[in-house]
Design an enzyme around this catalytic site. Structure first.
Site, PDB file in Angstrom:
ATOM      1  N   HIS A 294       0.843  -1.209   0.000  1.00  0.00           N
ATOM      2  CA  HIS A 294       0.000   0.000   0.000  1.00  0.00           C
ATOM      3  C   HIS A 294       0.877   1.258   0.000  1.00  0.00           C
ATOM      4  O   HIS A 294       0.583   2.240  -0.680  1.00  0.00           O
ATOM      5  CB  HIS A 294      -0.866   0.063   1.259  1.00  0.00           C
ATOM      6  CG  HIS A 294      -1.834  -1.064   1.419  1.00  0.00           C
ATOM      7  ND1 HIS A 294      -1.671  -2.063   2.326  1.00  0.00           N
ATOM      8  CD2 HIS A 294      -3.003  -1.328   0.771  1.00  0.00           C
ATOM      9  CE1 HIS A 294      -2.688  -2.908   2.260  1.00  0.00           C
ATOM     10  NE2 HIS A 294      -3.506  -2.486   1.322  1.00  0.00           N
TER      11      HIS A 294
ATOM     12  N   LYS B 265      -1.416  -3.871  -8.793  1.00  0.00           N
ATOM     13  CA  LYS B 265      -1.571  -5.003  -9.727  1.00  0.00           C
ATOM     14  C   LYS B 265      -1.769  -6.316  -8.995  1.00  0.00           C
ATOM     15  O   LYS B 265      -2.130  -7.311  -9.606  1.00  0.00           O
ATOM     16  CB  LYS B 265      -0.320  -5.123 -10.608  1.00  0.00           C
ATOM     17  CG  LYS B 265      -0.242  -4.122 -11.717  1.00  0.00           C
ATOM     18  CD  LYS B 265       0.880  -4.535 -12.647  1.00  0.00           C
ATOM     19  CE  LYS B 265       1.181  -3.439 -13.637  1.00  0.00           C
ATOM     20  NZ  LYS B 265       2.352  -3.777 -14.472  1.00  0.00           N
TER      21      LYS B 265
ATOM     22  N   ARG C  60      -3.873 -10.232   4.044  1.00  0.00           N
ATOM     23  CA  ARG C  60      -4.293 -11.561   4.524  1.00  0.00           C
ATOM     24  C   ARG C  60      -3.107 -12.457   4.894  1.00  0.00           C
ATOM     25  O   ARG C  60      -3.305 -13.493   5.522  1.00  0.00           O
ATOM     26  CB  ARG C  60      -5.221 -12.236   3.511  1.00  0.00           C
ATOM     27  CG  ARG C  60      -6.586 -11.533   3.446  1.00  0.00           C
ATOM     28  CD  ARG C  60      -7.637 -12.301   2.671  1.00  0.00           C
ATOM     29  NE  ARG C  60      -8.951 -11.742   2.878  1.00  0.00           N
ATOM     30  CZ  ARG C  60      -9.565 -10.864   2.053  1.00  0.00           C
ATOM     31  NH1 ARG C  60      -8.950 -10.441   0.973  1.00  0.00           N
ATOM     32  NH2 ARG C  60     -10.771 -10.409   2.341  1.00  0.00           N
TER      33      ARG C  60
END
Ligand code: PAF
Length: 276
Positions: free
Chosen positions: A34, A146, A185
């Site tokens: 991020h 992406k 995750r």
């Protein structure tokens, strides 16, 4: 000094004019992937807005909405250091003051395949919140990673078809030195699972390599990749080669391509992709 705000009214006060900022939408629990998108956005010399909102609309009832990590204080420290100017972190009441009964229904040809096949309604949830966030932030450009390849394509198509005055930029996937794509995750994985998780990208690399050698055997190669990953203890949803332009199966000679995969390792579902 970065500002963290929670309401649309504050956002409008800070950014009264449309088309004056670069935007990175997130669901928080941030990692280097991020932050690299934020740094990319900052490279445009405009104020950077990052949103943090865990969007209930894109989770199925059995998925991890409730346990999705909420780490706002740490996220804000990281965003500040990465050059973000405004963190927009609305709560559900602020973003969805009424039930969100108007939805953005994406093109099924792009949104009902791959992720959309295994997570029905996922891209409707994503498009609806992204459209809403675009309406709130009114950015000149927005950066999407992406790593979520299909999401990036669906958003691009949405922006194109609604003629939204927003440039969509792609950010490269960040990987650990092991090759594992960074993902919120990954936090669900044990140390042992984390090293095993590199098997997904390895399977995609192998699939791409085998496809290059024998493109006419695509269906067989995809089935083989699924079998091999399953034999390593995964529950694969798909491992496939697609055209980058529309995510359709390639015909002989089509290029450029992308190998995409999604698979569950114990209770954690991971996705990844390799362009080739
Ligand atoms: O990629 C994500 O984190 C989410 O799907 C997004 C784009 C922030 C929409 O909730």
């Amino acid at each position: 000094m970065m500002k963290t705000i929670h309401t649309l009214a504050e956002l409008r006060r800070l950014l009264p004019d449309a088309g004056t900022c670069a935007f990175v939408p997130t669901m928080g629990n941030l990692h280097e992937g991020h932050l690299s998108l934020v740094r990319q956005a900052a490279g445009h010399g405009m104020p950077v807005v990052a949103s943090i909102f865990v969007n209930r609309l894109q989770f199925a009832p059995h998925e991890d909405f409730d346990r999705y990590p909420r780490t706002l204080a740490r996220d804000c420290e990281l965003l500040d250091a990465a050059g973000c100017d405004i963190v927009f972190a609305p709560d559900e009441q602020e973003l969805y003051p009424q039930p969100q009964t108007f939805k953005v229904l994406p093109d099924p040809a792009l949104a009902d395949i791959l992720e959309g096949h295994f997570r029905p309604g996922f891209f409707t949830g994503v498009c609806t919140v992204v459209m809403k966030l675009f309406g709130c932030v009114r950015p000149k450009l927005a950066v999407f990673g992406k790593k979520d390849y299909q999401q990036l394509m669906v958003i691009r198509r949405m922006v194109e078809q609604f003629a939204l005055p927003i440039a969509i930029e792609a950010g490269e996937t960040c990987r650990a030195s092991s090759g594992l794509a960074l993902s919120s995750r990954n936090g669900y994985l044990s140390e042992e699972q984390r090293s095993k998780a590199t098997e997904l990208v390895a399977a995609l690399r192998l699939l791409a390599e085998r496809y290059r050698e024998a493109p006419s055997r695509l269906v067989e190669l995809e089935a083989q990749a699924m079998r091999e990953l399953a034999a390593q203890g995964w529950a694969p949803d798909y491992l496939t080669v697609r055209r980058r332009s529309d995510l359709a199966s390639p015909a002989a000679g089509d290029a450029p391509l992308v190998a995409l995969g999604a698979a569950k390792l114990a209770n954690t579902r991971l996705i990844d992709n390799i362009e080739f």
